[in-house]
Design an enzyme around this catalytic site. Structure first.
Site, PDB file in Angstrom:
ATOM      1  N   LYS A 179      40.882  50.598  46.496  1.00 36.04           N
ATOM      2  CA  LYS A 179      40.651  49.270  45.917  1.00 36.04           C
ATOM      3  C   LYS A 179      41.824  48.349  46.261  1.00 36.04           C
ATOM      4  O   LYS A 179      42.982  48.767  46.227  1.00 36.04           O
ATOM      5  CB  LYS A 179      40.514  49.393  44.392  1.00 36.04           C
TER       6      LYS A 179
ATOM      7  N   CYS B 206      40.155  37.960  51.245  1.00 30.16           N
ATOM      8  CA  CYS B 206      39.415  37.994  49.987  1.00 30.16           C
ATOM      9  C   CYS B 206      38.975  36.587  49.608  1.00 30.16           C
ATOM     10  O   CYS B 206      39.806  35.708  49.397  1.00 30.16           O
ATOM     11  CB  CYS B 206      40.240  38.587  48.848  1.00 30.16           C
TER      12      CYS B 206
HETATM   13  C1  LIG Z   1      32.300  44.760  44.672  1.00 30.49           C
HETATM   14  C2  LIG Z   1      33.097  44.575  45.935  1.00 30.49           C
HETATM   15  C3  LIG Z   1      34.497  44.561  45.870  1.00 30.49           C
HETATM   16  C4  LIG Z   1      35.269  44.387  47.026  1.00 30.49           C
HETATM   17  N1  LIG Z   1      36.629  44.406  46.938  1.00 30.49           N
HETATM   18  C5  LIG Z   1      37.391  44.337  48.075  1.00 30.49           C
HETATM   19  C6  LIG Z   1      38.811  44.466  48.032  1.00 30.49           C
HETATM   20  O1  LIG Z   1      39.421  44.670  46.974  1.00 30.49           O
HETATM   21  N2  LIG Z   1      39.515  44.373  49.197  1.00 30.49           N
HETATM   22  C7  LIG Z   1      38.880  44.177  50.407  1.00 30.49           C
HETATM   23  O2  LIG Z   1      39.554  44.125  51.444  1.00 30.49           O
HETATM   24  N3  LIG Z   1      37.542  44.078  50.478  1.00 30.49           N
HETATM   25  C8  LIG Z   1      36.776  44.140  49.345  1.00 30.49           C
HETATM   26  N4  LIG Z   1      35.396  44.056  49.443  1.00 30.49           N
HETATM   27  C9  LIG Z   1      34.770  43.875  50.761  1.00 30.49           C
HETATM   28  C10 LIG Z   1      34.314  45.205  51.342  1.00 30.49           C
HETATM   29  O3  LIG Z   1      35.398  46.095  51.520  1.00 30.49           O
HETATM   30  C11 LIG Z   1      33.596  44.984  52.680  1.00 30.49           C
HETATM   31  O4  LIG Z   1      34.500  44.431  53.608  1.00 30.49           O
HETATM   32  C12 LIG Z   1      32.404  44.052  52.564  1.00 30.49           C
HETATM   33  O5  LIG Z   1      31.735  44.250  51.348  1.00 30.49           O
HETATM   34  C13 LIG Z   1      31.399  44.231  53.707  1.00 30.49           C
HETATM   35  O6  LIG Z   1      30.827  45.519  53.703  1.00 30.49           O
HETATM   36  P1  LIG Z   1      29.389  45.887  53.055  1.00 30.49           P
HETATM   37  O7  LIG Z   1      28.397  44.912  53.625  1.00 30.49           O
HETATM   38  O8  LIG Z   1      29.149  47.297  53.478  1.00 30.49           O
HETATM   39  O9  LIG Z   1      29.526  45.713  51.580  1.00 30.49           O
HETATM   40  C14 LIG Z   1      34.618  44.216  48.289  1.00 30.49           C
HETATM   41  C15 LIG Z   1      33.213  44.239  48.346  1.00 30.49           C
HETATM   42  C16 LIG Z   1      32.447  44.415  47.199  1.00 30.49           C
HETATM   43  C17 LIG Z   1      30.939  44.449  47.310  1.00 30.49           C
END
Ligand SMILES: Cc1cc2nc3c(=O)[nH]c(=O)nc-3n(C[C@H](O)[C@H](O)[C@H](O)COP(=O)(O)O)c2cc1C
Ligand SMILES: Cc1cc2nc3c(=O)[nH]c(=O)nc-3n(C[C@H](O)[C@H](O)[C@H](O)COP(=O)(O)OP(=O)(O)OC[C@H]3O[C@@H](n4cnc5c(N)ncnc54)[C@H](O)[C@@H]3O)c2cc1C
Ligand code: FES
Lengths: 312, 251
Positions: A52, A138
């Site tokens: 996280k 972010c």
């Molecule tokens: C609930 C949630 C929390 C996330 N928190 C972070 C984070 O703390 N740091 C980060 O670099 N990316 C964060 N992301 C982004 C994901 O790591 C990822 O880059 C993004 O969701 C795209 O991938 P996906 O389509 O498989 O979800 C978060 C995504 C979601 C859905």
């Protein structure tokens, strides 16, 4: 379909000299600090785990509601809730170590270059951190995060500062919410980045048609899930062409075929995000399915296909 | 412990205005306490829908849900023997052991906050605890399960906002003159706040069940965080039930 029978497909991939058993890494923010998922399956089968997003000080994050549903996706406005790097090291990582023997990917966020350096250095001292993933993307916090990912110069300055202070490989996690992803990736490579991770969430918004009100508290927030996969594949493809360092592909991955697609585009490894939230077994299923898909497509060694779409 | 499984619908009937009862047959060994919830994958929807466990036995789980949007609308039309992918055993649930035999519990529910109190009432009565159930609704057409609570053996009081049945007003209008040793409450936020305020004034402790839009339902995304007197807690994993001493409605 090729008729060559592949007996034991080789799933190993490498990131800056670190060998992973397979390319599947749960993405930051969708897997907590890992141990919650040990209740579902043995998480040692994973390639690694991206932790996280962690900041120097503890953060509560944004007010509720933080979640909105989309067709084939999710909007989140978590706002980097985390207990701060010291608590992560004292409390979260020891709990993870009880159920997980491999190295993790530390995901670092900040509001100033000093913040990034401070937090990255704390993780750099730990033996069980494989690489430092620097999140300059972010969309859910003001005054930092994505701001550093908007301009090549700002991205490069964070990268150079962290690189100068740390020994472990530094991977820059980029935002897709930019006009020219390639120039930002190049700027990071020039500043010493050992790898590029993309994409973080797209900026999205949902409005409730029954009330006319924005659903999540921040209005605009991070959009991800299967709906964004084509954007991620395109960006990974473009960046693979432009840089020599490894690219980790993230965005909308749900199946073994999605992993192959991302690797054909140029990803040396992949991260699986939102899929973990709707199916806690998502990564396990992908890892079990990968060898079968490789056999079906006649792929003997996964690392051979990285970027192959560029040559096809 | 929470697990994923495939469950088969054996009943899906309308029991009040827009309110349905669904029975899902399948493994229930991971459900450990009343007040826990399940998270249902619906065909065509990306996120799961969290719904409280109303009751359960070895063969399956009963839920009661209200049609409020597209997902619950789809649920209401699902036929018997449809199979659904469900996570069960989520959340902490109510502490049935908070009271001893001979003591009295107030169980206080509003609208679709009533269902989780049903299994709770059954378990409390099994332990020899007397139960006073205060069930609040907007109007008569929305009332459900008042008879079921009576049949279990709870002293059951209904309130309606428009006075079409029972006591006219809110659950607090019925509560303020009652005597009880501990309370359990589930309902909309304004009701939780009002009940918490009243019972704090009466000097009685209890437990309150919260809800939030959830990303995962099992503690991974931080989508459901709430500030408590003991720091930040996830409604899905550390809750949905919190002790009255730890909750704070100030924020
Ligand atoms: C609930 C949630 C929390 C996330 N928190 C972070 C984070 O703390 N740091 C980060 O670099 N990316 C964060 N992301 C982004 C994901 O790591 C990822 O880059 C993004 O969701 C795209 O991938 P996906 O389509 O498989 O979800 C978060 C995504 C979601 C859905
Ligand atoms: C722990 C818990 C227990 C619950 N128990 C019950 C119950 O026993 N009976 C019942 O009728 N309802 C219950 N709810 C509320 C129920 O989850 C929502 O009414 C339902 O998700 C609405 O889905 P929809 O697709 O019809 O609505 P839409 O508004 O179309 O849904 C869109 C998105 O918002 C979410 N959402 C909308 N309203 C709520 C809400 N009030 N709470 C949480 N998420 C919401 C949906 O899950 C979905 O992700 C509970 C909620 C939680 C968190
Ligand atoms: S809904 Fe994901 S942590 Fe609670």
């Amino acid at each position: 379909m090729p008729d060559t029978k592949i007996s034991c497909p080789d799933l190993r991939v490498e990131l800056s000299g670190w060998e992973l058993d397979n390319p599947v890494i749960p993405a930051s923010g969708t897997f907590g600090f890992g141990y919650e998922f040990a209740d579902f399956y043995d998480i040692n089968i994973l390639g690694s785990i991206a932790l996280k997003g962690t900041t120097r000080e503890a953060r509560y994050g944004n007010p509720l509601p933080r979640i909105a549903e989309c067709r084939e996706g999710i909007i989140n406005a978590i706002g980097l809730q985390n207990p701060g790097v010291e608590k992560v090291i004292e409390e979260e990582l020891p709990r993870l170590r009880q159920v997980y023997r491999k190295k993790s990917v530390a995901n670092v966020s900040g509001f100033s270059i000093d913040d990034y350096v401070y937090t990255a250095k704390r993780f750099d001292e730990l033996e069980d951190i494989g690489i430092l993933e620097i999140n300059i993307s972010c969309p859910n916090v003001h005054g930092g995060g994505m701001a550093f990912g908007q301009e090549p110069e700002a991205a490069a300055s964070v990268c150079a500062a962290v690189k100068a202070a740390c020994h472990k490989p530094v991977y820059m996690k980029l935002s897709p919410n930019v006009t020219d992803i390639v120039s930002i990736a190049r700027a990071c490579e020039d500043a010493g980045a050992d790898g590029i991770v993309l994409i973080n969430t797209l900026l999205g918004m949902r409005i409730d048609p029954r009330t006319g009100r924005k659903i999540v508290s921040t209005g605009a927030a991070g959009f991800s899930g299967p709906a964004v996969k084509p954007v991620a594949v395109r960006m990974v493809y473009q960046v693979y062409d432009a840089v020599k360092v490894p690219v980790i592909g993230v965005g909308g991955i749900e199946t073994a075929d999605d992993v192959l697609e991302m690797m054909y585009a140029g990803a040396a490894a992949v991260e699986v995000g939102a899929a973990n939230l709707i199916d806690p077994y998502a990564c396990k299923n992908i890892i079990e399915e990968l060898p079968r898909r490789m056999e079906a497509y006649g792929i003997a060694r996964l690392s051979d296909i990285i970027g192959r779409a560029h040559r096809a | 412990m929470y697990k994923k499984g495939i469950y088969e619908i054996s009943e899906n009937v309308c029991i009040a205005d827009k309110v349905y009862r669904m029975r899902l047959d399948g493994f229930t060994g991971d459900i450990t306490a009343p007040g826990q919830f399940i998270n249902i994958q619906l065909p065509g929807f990306y996120l799961r829908r969290p719904i409280s466990v109303c009751d359960w036995d070895e063969k399956g789980v009963t839920i009661i849900y209200k049609v409020v949007g597209d997902g619950t609308e789809l649920m209401s039309g699902l036929e018997k023997s449809t199979k659904l992918d469900v996570l069960t055993g989520l959340g902490n649930g109510f502490d049935v052991g908070a009271l001893k035999s001979g003591q009295t519990a107030a169980v206080i529910g509003g609208g679709v906050g009533v269902p989780p109190l049903y299994a709770l009432t059954r378990k409390l009565l099994d332990r020899g605890v007397s139960v006073k159930a205060v069930l609040g609704f907007n109007e008569e057409s929305q009332i459900f399960y008042d008879r079921e609570f009576s049949e279990l053996g709870a002293e059951t009081i209904v309130t309606t906002v428009d006075g079409s049945r029972g006591i006219k007003g809110f659950v607090t209008d019925a509560l303020k003159d009652m005597s009880f040793d501990h309370y359990y409450c589930c309902g909309p936020m304004p009701m939780l706040k009002a009940v918490h305020g009243l019972c704090t004034d009466l000097g009685i402790e209890g437990e309150l069940s919260f809800e939030a839009r959830m990303g995962c339902g099992f503690g991974a995304c931080m989508g459901c965080s709430m500030e408590t007197r003991n720091g930040t807690r996830r409604i899905c994993k550390d809750g949905p039930v919190f002790r009255s001493e730890e909750v704070s409605f100030d924020a």
